[in-house]
Design a protein around this motif. Structure first.
Motif, PDB file in Angstrom:
ATOM      1  N   ILE A  22       0.811  -0.844   0.197  1.00 42.70           N
ATOM      2  CA  ILE A  22       0.274  -0.079  -0.025  1.00 42.70           C
ATOM      3  C   ILE A  22       1.051   0.887  -0.155  1.00 42.70           C
ATOM      4  O   ILE A  22       0.925   2.475  -0.718  1.00 42.70           O
ATOM      5  N   VAL A 198      -6.315  -3.907   4.983  1.00 41.28           N
ATOM      6  CA  VAL A 198      -5.795  -3.526   3.102  1.00 41.28           C
ATOM      7  C   VAL A 198      -6.848  -3.568   2.550  1.00 41.28           C
ATOM      8  O   VAL A 198      -7.997  -4.153   2.719  1.00 41.28           O
ATOM      9  N   GLU A 199      -6.533  -3.572   1.810  1.00 42.05           N
ATOM     10  CA  GLU A 199      -7.409  -2.375   0.258  1.00 42.05           C
ATOM     11  C   GLU A 199      -8.536  -4.374  -0.111  1.00 42.05           C
ATOM     12  O   GLU A 199      -9.774  -4.068  -0.148  1.00 42.05           O
ATOM     13  N   ALA A 218      -4.263   3.844   3.875  1.00 39.20           N
ATOM     14  CA  ALA A 218      -4.187   3.967   2.522  1.00 39.20           C
ATOM     15  C   ALA A 218      -4.281   5.534   2.539  1.00 39.20           C
ATOM     16  O   ALA A 218      -3.362   6.195   1.911  1.00 39.20           O
TER      17      ALA A 218
END
Length: 228
Positions: A22, A198-199, A218
């Motif tokens: 990221i 996370v994503e 992020a």
């Protein structure tokens, strides 16, 4: 242009293979960087001896290089953080990023620019949320009470639910249920308040709830990139 060197500090073991991608999305590829962790070089027995949560203390969760998630005593982690920051500064880092959204007081960067997510994410998210109801996802039940103090800048008291970012990546039921729970309780915006999210976690929570989701790491990566 002044040359910069980034130091990152996780409360687990470095490097964090889940978080560094990221950062890489937003940081210059040529940027020198050093990664340190509070638990670097420690065995499971070492960690248990020094960082087992004690009654009445806050808790944190992080990840080891072997993929294991560990729950840590927050005061014990805080006792080590400053020496780790000093080590990064001694290695020439002029920006030091803490890879944890937990609240830590009294840390100093000396000659480095110290970036602490707990001082950045809450006010930024509060400004974005405005009058909307915020739902916050945290990894541990024991962290919920401290979230109310941390997020007191929100115009409405947040609602919280728990889901671990370190659960089996093929089993998203806990995260989906937590996201839907927050939506059903009135949340209009979700915030994933752990650097371990996370994503892929954002996408699961967004799909389950139908709500916009702010991913703490992020947000911090984008803002840190502005310094670099």
């Amino acid at each position: 242009m002044t040359s910069r060197k980034l130091g990152t500090l996780t409360i687990g073991q470095a490097p964090r293979a889940d978080i560094t991608p990221i950062l890489d999305q937003h940081l210059p590829a040529s940027l020198p960087r050093v990664h340190l962790g509070v638990l670097d070089g420690m065995t499971h027995a070492d960690i248990e001896a020094q960082f087992t949560p004690q009654p009445g203390n806050g808790t944190l969760i992080s990840k080891l290089l072997d993929g294991t998630a560990v729950v840590l005593d927050k005061l014990a982690v805080r006792a080590v953080l400053q020496s780790k920051i000093d080590a990064l500064v001694d290695q020439g880092c002029d920006v030091v990023l803490i890879l944890c959204t937990g609240e830590f007081h009294g840390l100093v960067g000396r000659t480095a620019w110290l970036v602490e997510p707990d001082q950045i994410v809450p006010p930024a998210a509060a400004a974005i949320a405005g009058d909307r109801q915020v739902g916050i996802l945290v990894p541990l039940v024991g962290q919920i009470e401290s979230e109310y103090q941390k997020w007191q800048g929100l115009r409405k008291r947040p609602i919280c639910a728990t889901a671990s970012p370190y659960a089996d990546p093929n089993d998203t039921r806990e995260l989906e249920a937590a996201a839907r729970q927050l939506r059903d309780q009135g949340a209009e915006l979700l915030i994933m308040d752990c650097m371990g999210f996370v994503e892929r976690h954002r996408e699961v929570a967004k799909a389950a709830s139908g709500l916009p989701v702010i991913l703490s790491n992020a947000l911090i990566a984008r803002l840190t990139a502005e310094l670099l």
